[in-house]
Design a protein around this motif. Structure first.
Motif, mmCIF file in Angstrom:
data_model
loop_
_atom_site.group_PDB
_atom_site.id
_atom_site.type_symbol
_atom_site.label_atom_id
_atom_site.label_comp_id
_atom_site.label_asym_id
_atom_site.label_seq_id
_atom_site.Cartn_x
_atom_site.Cartn_y
_atom_site.Cartn_z
ATOM 1 N N ASN A 290 0.826 -1.211 0.000
ATOM 2 C CA ASN A 290 0.000 0.000 0.000
ATOM 3 C C ASN A 290 0.863 1.265 0.000
ATOM 4 O OD1 ASN A 290 -2.408 1.422 -0.008
ATOM 5 N ND2 ASN A 290 -2.584 1.458 2.219
ATOM 6 N N ASN A 292 1.144 3.510 -2.443
ATOM 7 C CA ASN A 292 0.657 4.622 -3.269
ATOM 8 C C ASN A 292 0.463 5.897 -2.464
ATOM 9 O OD1 ASN A 292 0.590 2.979 -5.509
ATOM 10 N ND2 ASN A 292 -1.531 2.341 -5.178
ATOM 11 N N LYS A 293 0.057 5.743 -1.217
ATOM 12 C CA LYS A 293 -0.215 6.924 -0.397
ATOM 13 C C LYS A 293 1.056 7.693 -0.043
ATOM 14 C CE LYS A 293 -0.294 4.152 3.852
ATOM 15 N NZ LYS A 293 -1.122 3.740 5.023
ATOM 16 N N ASP A 295 3.565 8.136 -2.321
ATOM 17 C CA ASP A 295 4.061 8.788 -3.525
ATOM 18 C C ASP A 295 5.582 8.767 -3.542
ATOM 19 O OD1 ASP A 295 4.026 10.111 -5.930
ATOM 20 O OD2 ASP A 295 4.024 12.107 -5.007
ATOM 21 N N SER A 308 7.353 -4.294 -3.442
ATOM 22 C CA SER A 308 6.300 -3.571 -4.162
ATOM 23 C C SER A 308 5.993 -4.239 -5.501
ATOM 24 C CB SER A 308 6.702 -2.107 -4.380
ATOM 25 O OG SER A 308 7.798 -2.002 -5.276
#
Length: 325
Positions: A290, A292-293, A295, A308
């Motif tokens: 997770n 993506n948050k 960046d 990842s």
């Protein structure tokens, strides 16, 4: 529910132990074994072990997360040990007939130097402003793990200070039969102790990764509670370790209401460790990074980047995760 995984007191064995004049199966060069009797120890009874929470004792190296340079940091265990002369005096004392007397330490002169950033473990007693060594003559403590540290390279592989996250293995929040590997904010782990496990830790009893692609994780202490533990009897625990799938673990740690930790290790019962198949490797595991948050872009060879690439994948067991750069 009581919070587990915070900084705790030193562990004591659940049973009264006795020393056998046989070579240790746990520690090389130790000419004796420490075995549990059938009598529960006074420390365990005083800590009300019967109402304590039993958890799996995970085989790794202990870590601590606290603030350093105004940021949450991972700290590695580093005990301050006596120098050669003091160690010789202490060992002579232990083998003498004067055990009823107290060994007197001079902390300023008897111990090897430690880095300036070293801090003692919180549970260490003090006497007249001086730290009191434990029964082994050590002063447990911690040193911060710097980015790209060579000495603590496996520790540094599981943290990213730029984004302040750590790689953690624990139960999936919605499925207790599923393990989860995730990137957790270091701030969520502040003032907790954890166990670092993996390819290059303690002989890798869980078979994680390989030499070419090492794999390491942090496990918060107390993360794996034991649900179906038998009564606290020597014979029943022995049968549980030998005959139950849940018993294929290194040991048990009971988290008591007063903060004390009580343990029993397979070696205390005369059983072997490591073993070919562990309970930790009997459950499926999902990679749930997770990221993506955040960046963020990680270094190509970093463990975060490698994991990842297999994000959201489910594996039959931890041993099945093979990274490939």
């Amino acid at each position: 529910m009581r919070r587990l995984g915070s900084v705790q007191r030193k562990m004591s064995c659940a049973f009264v132990t006795e020393v056998k004049d046989e070579p240790s199966a746990k520690r090389e060069r130790q000419p004796f074994k420490v075995l549990a009797t059938e009598t529960i120890s006074h420390k365990a009874l005083d800590a009300d072990i019967y109402s304590a929470i039993p958890t799996e004792k995970v085989d790794g190296t202990c870590c601590y997360i606290t603030t350093y340079k105004d940021k949450p940091y991972l700290w590695a265990r580093l005990d301050r040990k006596p120098n050669k002369q003091a160690d010789k005096r202490f060992k002579n004392f232990l083998h003498s007939k004067e055990k009823s007397k107290e060994f007197l330490w001079n902390v300023e002169e008897d111990f090897k130097p430690v880095p300036e950033c070293w801090i003692p473990a919180k549970e260490i007693e003090q006497l007249n402003g001086n730290l009191v060594p434990d029964e082994n003559g050590h002063i447990p403590g911690w040193v911060p793990v710097e980015k790209n540290s060579k000495q603590y390279c496996w520790h540094s592989s599981v943290v990213n200070y730029e984004f302040e996250i750590a790689l953690v293995l624990k139960h999936h929040p919605d499925d207790s039969e599923l393990l989860e590997i995730s990137a957790v904010p270091l701030s969520d782990l502040l003032e907790q102790t954890l166990e670092l496990i993996g390819t290059n830790i303690n002989g890798n009893p869980y078979g994680l990764g390989n030499k070419k692609h090492p794999l390491h994780f942090l496990i918060p202490h107390g993360a794996f509670q034991i649900r179906n533990l038998p009564t606290l009897k020597h014979s029943e625990l022995l049968s549980w370790f030998e005959g139950c799938t849940e018993g294929k673990i290194e040991g048990i740690v009971w988290h008591c209401n007063n903060g004390y930790l009580i343990k029993v290790h397979r070696h205390h019962l005369g059983l072997c460790w490591p073993i070919p198949e562990t309970y930790l490797n009997s459950k499926p595991v999902i990679v749930n990074m997770n990221l993506n948050k955040y960046d963020c872009a990680f270094d190509t060879n970093s463990l975060f980047n490698q994991l990842s690439k297999i994000d959201k994948q489910i594996f039959g067991r931890l041993k099945d995760i093979i990274l490939d750069i």
